[in-house]
Design a protein around this motif. Structure first.
Motif, PDB file in Angstrom:
ATOM      1  N   THR A   1       0.830  -1.206   0.000  1.00 46.72           N
ATOM      2  CA  THR A   1       0.000   0.000   0.000  1.00 46.72           C
ATOM      3  C   THR A   1       0.867   1.259   0.000  1.00 46.72           C
ATOM      4  N   THR A   2       1.956   1.225   0.755  1.00 42.40           N
ATOM      5  CA  THR A   2       2.863   2.372   0.809  1.00 42.40           C
ATOM      6  C   THR A   2       3.473   2.647  -0.562  1.00 42.40           C
ATOM      7  N   ALA A   3       3.912   1.595  -1.244  1.00 42.06           N
ATOM      8  CA  ALA A   3       4.481   1.762  -2.584  1.00 42.06           C
ATOM      9  C   ALA A   3       3.439   2.330  -3.546  1.00 42.06           C
ATOM     10  N   TYR A   4       2.227   1.805  -3.473  1.00 37.08           N
ATOM     11  CA  TYR A   4       1.136   2.270  -4.327  1.00 37.08           C
ATOM     12  C   TYR A   4       0.834   3.752  -4.048  1.00 37.08           C
ATOM     13  N   GLU A   5       0.785   4.116  -2.781  1.00 37.43           N
ATOM     14  CA  GLU A   5       0.497   5.500  -2.406  1.00 37.43           C
ATOM     15  C   GLU A   5       1.646   6.436  -2.777  1.00 37.43           C
ATOM     16  N   TYR A   6       2.877   5.953  -2.716  1.00 40.53           N
ATOM     17  CA  TYR A   6       4.020   6.755  -3.148  1.00 40.53           C
ATOM     18  C   TYR A   6       3.838   7.140  -4.617  1.00 40.53           C
ATOM     19  N   ILE A   7       3.461   6.173  -5.430  1.00 43.38           N
ATOM     20  CA  ILE A   7       3.265   6.440  -6.856  1.00 43.38           C
ATOM     21  C   ILE A   7       2.126   7.436  -7.057  1.00 43.38           C
ATOM     22  N   ASN A   8       1.066   7.319  -6.270  1.00 39.44           N
ATOM     23  CA  ASN A   8      -0.025   8.296  -6.357  1.00 39.44           C
ATOM     24  C   ASN A   8       0.464   9.701  -6.003  1.00 39.44           C
ATOM     25  N   LEU A   9       1.249   9.824  -4.926  1.00 40.30           N
ATOM     26  CA  LEU A   9       1.796  11.128  -4.534  1.00 40.30           C
ATOM     27  C   LEU A   9       2.738  11.669  -5.609  1.00 40.30           C
ATOM     28  N   TYR A  10       3.543  10.790  -6.165  1.00 32.21           N
ATOM     29  CA  TYR A  10       4.458  11.171  -7.245  1.00 32.21           C
ATOM     30  C   TYR A  10       3.657  11.730  -8.425  1.00 32.21           C
ATOM     31  N   ASN A  11       2.595  11.030  -8.798  1.00 27.24           N
ATOM     32  CA  ASN A  11       1.766  11.468  -9.924  1.00 27.24           C
ATOM     33  C   ASN A  11       1.131  12.827  -9.647  1.00 27.24           C
ATOM     34  N   ILE A  12       0.711  13.054  -8.415  1.00 25.82           N
ATOM     35  CA  ILE A  12       0.135  14.354  -8.059  1.00 25.82           C
ATOM     36  C   ILE A  12       1.185  15.450  -8.180  1.00 25.82           C
ATOM     37  N   LYS A  13       2.368  15.191  -7.644  1.00 27.84           N
ATOM     38  CA  LYS A  13       3.447  16.196  -7.688  1.00 27.84           C
ATOM     39  C   LYS A  13       3.875  16.507  -9.123  1.00 27.84           C
ATOM     40  N   LYS A  14       3.857  15.508  -9.979  1.00 30.54           N
ATOM     41  CA  LYS A  14       4.303  15.683 -11.362  1.00 30.54           C
ATOM     42  C   LYS A  14       3.142  16.009 -12.312  1.00 30.54           C
ATOM     43  N   HIS A  15       1.942  16.190 -11.764  1.00 32.27           N
ATOM     44  CA  HIS A  15       0.739  16.490 -12.555  1.00 32.27           C
ATOM     45  C   HIS A  15       0.480  15.415 -13.612  1.00 32.27           C
ATOM     46  N   ILE A  16       0.553  14.171 -13.165  1.00 29.97           N
ATOM     47  CA  ILE A  16       0.281  13.026 -14.040  1.00 29.97           C
ATOM     48  C   ILE A  16      -1.078  12.454 -13.660  1.00 29.97           C
ATOM     49  N   THR A  17      -1.935  12.283 -14.650  1.00 26.19           N
ATOM     50  CA  THR A  17      -3.262  11.743 -14.419  1.00 26.19           C
ATOM     51  C   THR A  17      -3.412  10.439 -15.177  1.00 26.19           C
ATOM     52  N   LYS A  18      -4.009   9.461 -14.531  1.00 25.43           N
ATOM     53  CA  LYS A  18      -4.274   8.194 -15.204  1.00 25.43           C
ATOM     54  C   LYS A  18      -5.704   8.220 -15.727  1.00 25.43           C
ATOM     55  N   ALA A  19      -5.843   7.827 -16.977  1.00 18.60           N
ATOM     56  CA  ALA A  19      -7.162   7.732 -17.601  1.00 18.60           C
ATOM     57  C   ALA A  19      -7.325   6.313 -18.121  1.00 18.60           C
ATOM     58  N   LYS A  20      -8.526   5.789 -18.009  1.00 17.29           N
ATOM     59  CA  LYS A  20      -8.801   4.443 -18.504  1.00 17.29           C
ATOM     60  C   LYS A  20      -9.882   4.542 -19.564  1.00 17.29           C
ATOM     61  N   VAL A  21      -9.668   3.838 -20.656  1.00 17.95           N
ATOM     62  CA  VAL A  21     -10.675   3.807 -21.709  1.00 17.95           C
ATOM     63  C   VAL A  21     -10.959   2.348 -22.065  1.00 17.95           C
ATOM     64  N   SER A  22     -12.224   2.006 -22.014  1.00 20.78           N
ATOM     65  CA  SER A  22     -12.673   0.678 -22.428  1.00 20.78           C
ATOM     66  C   SER A  22     -13.417   0.860 -23.743  1.00 20.78           C
ATOM     67  N   SER A  23     -13.115  -0.009 -24.690  1.00 23.38           N
ATOM     68  CA  SER A  23     -13.778   0.081 -25.988  1.00 23.38           C
ATOM     69  C   SER A  23     -14.156  -1.323 -26.447  1.00 23.38           C
ATOM     70  N   ALA A  24     -15.097  -1.371 -27.379  1.00 23.17           N
ATOM     71  CA  ALA A  24     -15.574  -2.660 -27.881  1.00 23.17           C
ATOM     72  C   ALA A  24     -14.488  -3.384 -28.677  1.00 23.17           C
ATOM     73  N   THR A  25     -13.624  -2.619 -29.342  1.00 25.51           N
ATOM     74  CA  THR A  25     -12.511  -3.202 -30.106  1.00 25.51           C
ATOM     75  C   THR A  25     -11.235  -2.450 -29.739  1.00 25.51           C
ATOM     76  N   GLU A  26     -10.110  -2.997 -30.137  1.00 25.22           N
ATOM     77  CA  GLU A  26      -8.815  -2.371 -29.866  1.00 25.22           C
ATOM     78  C   GLU A  26      -8.765  -0.993 -30.524  1.00 25.22           C
ATOM     79  N   LEU A  27      -8.319   0.003 -29.771  1.00 28.64           N
ATOM     80  CA  LEU A  27      -8.197   1.353 -30.318  1.00 28.64           C
ATOM     81  C   LEU A  27      -6.931   1.463 -31.167  1.00 28.64           C
TER      82      LEU A  27
END
Length: 181
Positions: free
Chosen positions: A92-118
């Motif tokens: 959990t600590t490692a996972y949260e570190y990455i979340n904090l890192y992403n916040i500091k670096k202004h990195i956002t994760k987006a997920k896209v699900s589609s019926a076929t490969e994009l």
């Protein structure tokens, strides 16, 4: 106290230390390696979380797996956590570190699900549109879900855009059911 709360506090301490030593990116890479290793080896995750296994044995295992592959500050942090009896929150600590890192670096994760490969062009367009809307860097994760029939579902944080045919059909069904009454 919940595992997430404890992990977040340790992650905050680790990122503060990393900033002091100017190794934020190095520690982030170490945390990625750690998480990927634990995902690939659930046995290792179980051993680190098990309170019955001696701290010395856990430290020895961590040395064998990660020594020479991660920064000395990372391995020292792992050992500190183990010796404090906090092996169960390492993941959990490692996972949260990455979340904090992403916040500091202004990195956002987006997920896209589609019926076929994009296509690469579609991925690039979606990434550019999300970046334009929210700013910062966007990491796009894609998933194929044939049950969508067509279109896509885009999730960014707690927001979701559903342009799938399946959602349109559900909406239409709901409207028809409401008119039939």
């Amino acid at each position: 106290m919940s595992e997430l709360t404890v992990g977040s506090r340790y992650a905050k301490s680790l990122i503060d230390l990393a900033q002091e030593q100017n190794i934020v990116d190095v520690i982030k890479a170490d945390m990625d390696l750690f998480l990927n290793t634990l995902k690939a080896s659930p046995e290792l995750k179980a051993v680190l979380s098990n309170p019955i296994i001696a701290h010395t044995k856990k430290v020895k295992i961590l040395d064998e797996v990660f020594l020479g592959k991660v920064n000395k500050a990372t391995i020292a942090f792992f050992k500190l956590m183990i010796n404090k009896g906090r092996g169960e929150v390492l993941y959990t600590t490692a996972y949260e570190y990455i979340n904090l890192y992403n916040i500091k670096k202004h990195i956002t994760k987006a997920k896209v699900s589609s019926a076929t490969e994009l296509s690469a062009a579609n991925k690039q367009t979606i990434t550019a549109e999300v970046q334009k809307a929210i700013g910062g860097t966007v990491i796009l994760e894609t998933k194929v879900d044939p049950s969508l029939i067509g279109g896509f579902v885009l999730t960014v944080g707690d927001r979701q855009v559903d342009t799938s045919i399946a959602a349109s059909l559900r909406k239409l069904k709901k409207e028809f059911a409401g008119q039939a009454v």
